[in-house]
Design a protein around this motif. Sequence first.
Motif, PDB file in Angstrom:
ATOM      1  N   GLN A   1       0.792  -1.224   0.000  1.00 11.99           N
ATOM      2  CA  GLN A   1       0.000   0.000   0.000  1.00 11.99           C
ATOM      3  C   GLN A   1       0.830   1.282   0.000  1.00 11.99           C
ATOM      4  N   GLY A   2       2.119   1.162   0.202  1.00  8.37           N
ATOM      5  CA  GLY A   2       2.984   2.343   0.196  1.00  8.37           C
ATOM      6  C   GLY A   2       3.066   3.011   1.559  1.00  8.37           C
ATOM      7  N   ARG A   3       3.403   4.285   1.547  1.00  9.99           N
ATOM      8  CA  ARG A   3       3.620   5.030   2.794  1.00  9.99           C
ATOM      9  C   ARG A   3       2.319   5.140   3.595  1.00  9.99           C
ATOM     10  N   ILE A   4       2.418   4.792   4.875  1.00 14.90           N
ATOM     11  CA  ILE A   4       1.259   4.861   5.766  1.00 14.90           C
ATOM     12  C   ILE A   4       1.343   6.088   6.667  1.00 14.90           C
ATOM     13  N   ASP A   5       2.546   6.384   7.174  1.00 18.48           N
ATOM     14  CA  ASP A   5       2.694   7.497   8.112  1.00 18.48           C
ATOM     15  C   ASP A   5       4.094   8.068   8.019  1.00 18.48           C
ATOM     16  N   THR A   6       4.186   9.356   8.336  1.00 16.64           N
ATOM     17  CA  THR A   6       5.475  10.049   8.386  1.00 16.64           C
ATOM     18  C   THR A   6       5.524  10.891   9.650  1.00 16.64           C
ATOM     19  N   ALA A   7       6.651  10.888  10.310  1.00 18.41           N
ATOM     20  CA  ALA A   7       6.876  11.737  11.481  1.00 18.41           C
ATOM     21  C   ALA A   7       8.281  12.306  11.392  1.00 18.41           C
ATOM     22  N   VAL A   8       8.461  13.504  11.916  1.00 14.52           N
ATOM     23  CA  VAL A   8       9.786  14.121  11.960  1.00 14.52           C
ATOM     24  C   VAL A   8      10.177  14.295  13.418  1.00 14.52           C
ATOM     25  N   LEU A   9      11.350  13.788  13.752  1.00 18.96           N
ATOM     26  CA  LEU A   9      11.913  13.959  15.086  1.00 18.96           C
ATOM     27  C   LEU A   9      12.925  15.092  15.012  1.00 18.96           C
ATOM     28  N   SER A  10      12.554  16.221  15.557  1.00 21.91           N
ATOM     29  CA  SER A  10      13.422  17.393  15.535  1.00 21.91           C
ATOM     30  C   SER A  10      14.636  17.179  16.429  1.00 21.91           C
ATOM     31  N   PHE A  11      15.816  17.510  15.914  1.00 21.76           N
ATOM     32  CA  PHE A  11      17.028  17.422  16.724  1.00 21.76           C
ATOM     33  C   PHE A  11      16.916  18.321  17.953  1.00 21.76           C
ATOM     34  N   ALA A  12      16.362  19.516  17.780  1.00 22.05           N
ATOM     35  CA  ALA A  12      16.242  20.455  18.897  1.00 22.05           C
ATOM     36  C   ALA A  12      15.320  19.903  19.976  1.00 22.05           C
ATOM     37  N   ASP A  13      14.185  19.328  19.585  1.00 20.97           N
ATOM     38  CA  ASP A  13      13.235  18.789  20.561  1.00 20.97           C
ATOM     39  C   ASP A  13      13.794  17.600  21.327  1.00 20.97           C
ATOM     40  N   HIS A  14      14.750  16.908  20.741  1.00 18.64           N
ATOM     41  CA  HIS A  14      15.298  15.707  21.363  1.00 18.64           C
ATOM     42  C   HIS A  14      16.727  15.902  21.881  1.00 18.64           C
ATOM     43  N   GLY A  15      17.164  17.159  21.987  1.00 20.21           N
ATOM     44  CA  GLY A  15      18.457  17.478  22.590  1.00 20.21           C
ATOM     45  C   GLY A  15      19.664  16.899  21.890  1.00 20.21           C
ATOM     46  N   ALA A  16      19.546  16.632  20.594  1.00 22.57           N
ATOM     47  CA  ALA A  16      20.634  15.969  19.872  1.00 22.57           C
ATOM     48  C   ALA A  16      21.912  16.802  19.805  1.00 22.57           C
ATOM     49  N   PHE A  17      21.772  18.106  19.706  1.00 20.51           N
ATOM     50  CA  PHE A  17      22.957  18.968  19.621  1.00 20.51           C
ATOM     51  C   PHE A  17      23.010  19.962  20.779  1.00 20.51           C
ATOM     52  N   GLU A  18      22.419  19.584  21.881  1.00 21.19           N
ATOM     53  CA  GLU A  18      22.345  20.456  23.049  1.00 21.19           C
ATOM     54  C   GLU A  18      23.728  20.898  23.527  1.00 21.19           C
ATOM     55  N   ALA A  19      24.635  19.949  23.698  1.00 15.97           N
ATOM     56  CA  ALA A  19      25.982  20.283  24.192  1.00 15.97           C
ATOM     57  C   ALA A  19      26.713  21.179  23.198  1.00 15.97           C
ATOM     58  N   ARG A  20      26.654  20.833  21.916  1.00 19.55           N
ATOM     59  CA  ARG A  20      27.332  21.632  20.897  1.00 19.55           C
ATOM     60  C   ARG A  20      26.766  23.044  20.846  1.00 19.55           C
ATOM     61  N   ASP A  21      25.432  23.165  20.851  1.00 20.17           N
ATOM     62  CA  ASP A  21      24.805  24.484  20.759  1.00 20.17           C
ATOM     63  C   ASP A  21      25.112  25.336  21.985  1.00 20.17           C
ATOM     64  N   ARG A  22      25.129  24.721  23.155  1.00 22.97           N
ATOM     65  CA  ARG A  22      25.469  25.458  24.379  1.00 22.97           C
ATOM     66  C   ARG A  22      26.913  25.942  24.302  1.00 22.97           C
TER      67      ARG A  22
END
Length: 158
Positions: free
Chosen positions: A64-85
């Motif tokens: 059936q192809g794509r059912i759902d899409t979600a975006v996990l924001s780096f900012a919302d998940h603290g991925a670059f928190e140390a670097r940005d600080r």
Amino acid sequence: MPLFTEQLFADHLTLPYPEAAVVGDAYYAAPVPDLPLRLRIDFAPTIHADRYDGLRLQIVHMEQGRIDTAVLSFADHGAFEARDRRMGRKPGVAGYGAFTDSRYSEDPPWLGIGVTRLRAAIDRYVRLWIPGAPPVHTGPPPLTAPVPQVRTSPARTR
């Protein structure tokens, strides 16, 4: 491969899906091989060329192809928190919670990414859509048992 996609998924995110591969700049997996649902993860682009601010997750049905899409924001998940600080970047400042692919660097543009919260979010998303998917290890490495200490001070005499 300028985005070093395979390194990110194999060495950093370390997702537990045995049937998985990186093709181009995307990660594909069959979290439960007997189901027709697949996971696709790639970098979420911004309006700026070669800048990415998150991971785009998609659940794809084989027929059936794509059912759902979600975006996990780096900012919302603290991925670059140390670097940005460290760099004094705050929300609203160019480059906050994102990385730019220069395509000329020998290092991954996402170097220093924190993946613990991203892994937890990927786990929640996959387990919502694909029941029976193996859990993603989201905590710190397991602690080892303390090693018994050998007494090195002289014995007390009475």
